[in-house]
Design an enzyme around this catalytic site. Structure first.
Site: not given
Length: 819
Positions: A513, A518, A516, A630
């Site tokens: 998950q 799953p 944004f 990220d």
């Protein structure tokens, strides 16, 4: 060593190779508070001499929990016992039977059990009335009481340094005494015997080569100061007098030495050779906080490491890569150069033609640290014009410069063979004239104008930049327009195909998950396993983020980046189809007590190196410079062989040309992994990715989440805990508990912790580039710079508590835990 930017260094065990554990050494009775003794007196274990100003003490001491006894000098009133000189460095006494006395020739002698000579001075003559005295400077001297010249020392400890350099000491040569004063590190914090890490002044008087200061690790040079050219050295501006220190570089027929003193007597500072970190460190005592603080260190940055770029390679901090070939030169090995192995250096584009010296000229390079003087010849009586003609007359002469820039351009120094250990500096540099064939001199055919820009690595990188600028025809063309103009050239799947492959997005097929939406496992009709990222309607990732990820990852080809197979955009559904990673994400293993055991150290190290290579590709070798924004353990996927693959490019940003940073009002990412400058004011760069990488490395080593780690007693974060352990010489304690009983390479573990801490330093400029990180990880003989105190040191400094009031727009932060 000098410097201008003190960093916060608390008391630590890593310093205790010179800062022994606190222990009260002053003995009762005996000589009491005196600074000297003569032939009819002696010092037994338990009594000491103290300098008149009360600063230094001389006598017997032990280190740590050991009962071995040494004789030396230490600071009297500094609670962190700081030993600055040791007499019997490799010959400790095993009990308290030691005795210091003066023998019949006037020499100071250390006796064991009142008979065996352990150590002694060596006076140049017999003395009837010798006096042993500890001076206010920390210098232990032997002098003749009958000599009216109180500074006519027959012997002094300053001539035989240990690992510590004090104000007023000389490092270098005394030709009259035949002395070469060198510093040598202790083997470790409780063993003062000389190690293989040394600092020495070297020169060749016959060649009139300028003296230079070298730091050696074994038989390998790891740092060089640059030739002395007057009161300073080229490229080392901190060796100029400042508000705190005076520096002296003396070279004459009697001596060649370096010395410093303090302008304020209240300043207590030392230079120490640290075997643990392989750095020479200047420390200052902070009385209010009762601790030593790191003021500066050598080597100070990547370009400070000796010969990093090989012959004719120029090191430039801030460039990517840091090594560039001089103008008129190219890499000897393109293959090695592109792999960040610059050791072979550079060769000429066009060989010199020595048949006619008039065809050669010189290119003038500004603001350079001069090459290694070991390959030079000097002449102090020549002017610069004569120097040029002399160099042209010898085909082996590669470059020339003034040997004394302070004399308004006097003296001559010429280099022969490859130019070794040069770098571009921002201040304090010198002009270097490099010999070139006529074809490299431009239309004038003679000396060309000053050159600041150096040749890049060319090849693929140059073509990529050319392709970028050919597409970007104006500064007003914004990112959205460029995205829409891209051709994806990516397979498009029917929604029905994806529904069938994932069993209608069955919960049994769900494998993760993200922030944004799953992620589902699927199988296509041909048997290929896939991972489908299904963007939820309510997610923050809209069509822009989807296009961004599609364009970026579709054209990225690297073994450590996840491969995008195709996409599906139909109605409300926005789907990305990836190659399936059977071992899920990295966080699935390292944060689970049982699964972590499956990741033994060799696999973890392979994963760290793989992530580093993937980031290097994004930052430097891909078509555009890409900042991930990220990077974290949940965004590192593992294939069937546990090879790491960086994933999730929805937040990535692209740069072209030489752009390396940007700014946003919408901060996105994961707290804990985001660099402080990004959290506080929205600035992101390749160095913010480096920060995220460093945090990821510390997590891989420790098995602890940076977002939930807490040392309640010390209120430390993961970065604070790791840095504190390193300071205490206990960095291996950071290892995941399941690694501590296994047989693995501890040096690799320590190197990864060290690199991780370099990457999470507070200032972006202090963090290494990923090209430097790859080099540091891949070379076990590469000496690493010492990290400053990291960002997010205490819980009160953690990113969850960082203010965002200076942001002008909304703040969007993804979940703290895995996406």
């Amino acid at each position: 060593m000098g410097g201008t930017n003190p960093s916060d260094l608390s008391e630590s065990r890593s310093e205790r190779h010179l800062l022994a554990p606190p222990q009260h050494l002053a003995g009762p009775g005996g000589l009491g508070h005196v600074d000297s003794f003569g032939p009819l007196q002696s010092i037994r274990d338990g009594t000491t001499l103290v300098s008149k100003n009360g600063m230094f003490e001389f006598g017997f001491f032990s280190l740590g929990s050991s009962k071995k006894r040494y004789v030396g000098i230490w600071y009297t009133n500094i609670p962190v016992q700081t030993v600055v000189w040791v007499a019997n460095r490799c010959d400790p006494i095993n009990d308290s039977s030691g005795l210091l006395t003066i023998n019949g020739t006037g020499n100071l002698v250390l006796l064991y059990q009142n008979k065996s000579v352990i150590w002694s001075t060596n006076l140049p003559k017999h003395v009837k009335k010798p006096l042993v005295q500890i001076l206010d400077s920390g210098n232990l001297v032997v002098r003749d009481e009958e000599d009216v010249n109180l500074e006519a020392y027959l012997w002094e400890s300053f001539d035989y340094p240990s690992n510590t350099f004090l104000a007023g000491m000389k490092s270098g040569w005394d030709f009259r005494k035949g002395l070469n004063r060198q510093l040598s590190a202790w083997r470790n914090w409780d063993d003062p015997c000389p190690a293989d890490f040394t600092l020495a002044i070297e020169f060749d008087a016959e060649r009139q080569a300028s003296p230079e200061s070298y730091i050696w690790k074994g038989g390998k040079k790891i740092h060089r100061s640059a030739p002395w050219n007057g009161p300073g050295t080229s490229g080392v501006p901190e060796l100029r007098p400042n508000q705190l220190f005076n520096y002296y570089l003396v070279y004459n027929e009697y001596e060649a030495y370096y010395m410093f003193d303090t302008r304020n007597n209240s300043v207590i500072t030392i230079i120490v050779m640290n075997q643990t970190t392989s750095t020479g460190q200047r420390l200052t005592w902070i009385e209010a906080e009762k601790r030593w603080q790191l003021y500066t260190s050598k080597p100070r940055d990547l370009c400070d490491y000796y010969g990093l770029c090989g012959g004719n390679g120029n090191c430039i901090i801030g460039e990517n890569p840091v090594c560039q070939c001089l103008k008129g030169f190219k890499p000897k090995s393109e293959e090695k150069w592109n792999l960040m192995d610059w050791s072979d250096g550079c060769k000429r584009n066009t060989p010199l033609d020595c048949k006619d010296k008039n065809k050669d000229g010189f290119v003038k390079f500004l603001d350079f640290k001069m090459p290694d003087a070991a390959y030079s010849i000097g002449n102090r009586s020549m002017n610069l014009k004569e120097c040029r003609e002399k160099c042209l007359s010898n085909c082996s002469c590669m470059a020339y410069a003034n040997s004394d820039i302070e004399g308004k351009g006097s003296g001559c120094i010429m280099w022969f063979g490859d130019l070794i250990d040069i770098r571009k500096v921002s201040s304090g540099g010198q002009v270097l004239y490099v010999r070139m064939p006529a074809s490299e001199l431009g239309e004038s055919g003679s000396m060309v104008r000053a050159v600041i820009v150096v040749a890049g690595i060319g090849g693929v990188s140059g073509m990529l930049l050319l392709g970028y600028f050919s597409r970007t025809t104006s500064k007003d063309r914004n990112r959205k327009t460029r995205v829409e103009e891209e051709k994806l050239e990516l397979p498009s799947f029917d929604l029905s195909t994806i529904i069938t492959a994932t069993n209608n997005f069955s919960s049994n097929n769900k494998v993760g998950q993200g922030g944004f939406g799953p992620v589902y496992k699927g199988r296509l009709a041909d048997g290929q396993e896939i991972a489908v990222k299904r963007l939820s309607i309510s997610s923050g990732q809209g069509i822009e983020e989807l296009k961004n990820e599609l364009i970026l990852i579709a054209k990225l080809q690297h073994r450590n980046l996840v491969k995008l197979i195709g996409c599906c955009i139909q109605g409300e559904e926005k789907l990305l189809v990836y190659e399936y990673m059977p071992n899920k994400s990295l966080d699935f293993f390292i944060f689970d007590e049982n699964k972590a055991k499956l990741l033994e150290w060799g696999k973890r190290f392979k994963i760290i190196c793989g992530i580093a290579r993937g980031l290097l590709y994004l930052h430097q070798d891909s078509r555009l410079r890409i900042i991930h924004r990220d990077l974290k353990t949940s965004n590192v996927l593992l294939d069937h062989e546990m090879n790491p693959k960086i994933s999730d490019f929805g937040l990535a940003r692209t740069f072209g040309g030489d752009q390396i940073e940007g700014k946003t009002n919408r901060v996105v990412g994961t707290y804990g992994y985001m660099a402080p400058e990004y959290v506080s004011n929205g600035r992101f760069s390749i160095k913010s990715d480096v920060f995220s990488f460093g945090m990821t490395v510390l997590e891989i080593v420790s098995g602890k989440r940076c977002t939930s780690f807490s040392r309640q007693k010390e209120d430390l974060t993961l970065t604070g805990y790791a840095w504190t352990l390193m300071q205490q010489g206990m960095a291996t304690e950071l290892r995941d508990s399941c690694l501590r009983d296994s047989d693995h390479n501890l040096l690799e573990v320590l190197r990864c912790i060290h690199v991780g801490l370099l990457c999470v330093q507070q200032r972006a400029a202090d963090r290494p580039s990923m090209s430097s990180v790859v080099v540091m990880l891949s070379s076990d003989c590469h000496v690493l710079p010492y990290p400053n105190r990291p960002a997010y040191f205490m819980e009160t400094e953690s990113p969850q508590r960082c203010p965002t009031s200076n942001l002008t727009g909304p703040v969007s932060v993804s979940d703290v835990e895995a996406r």
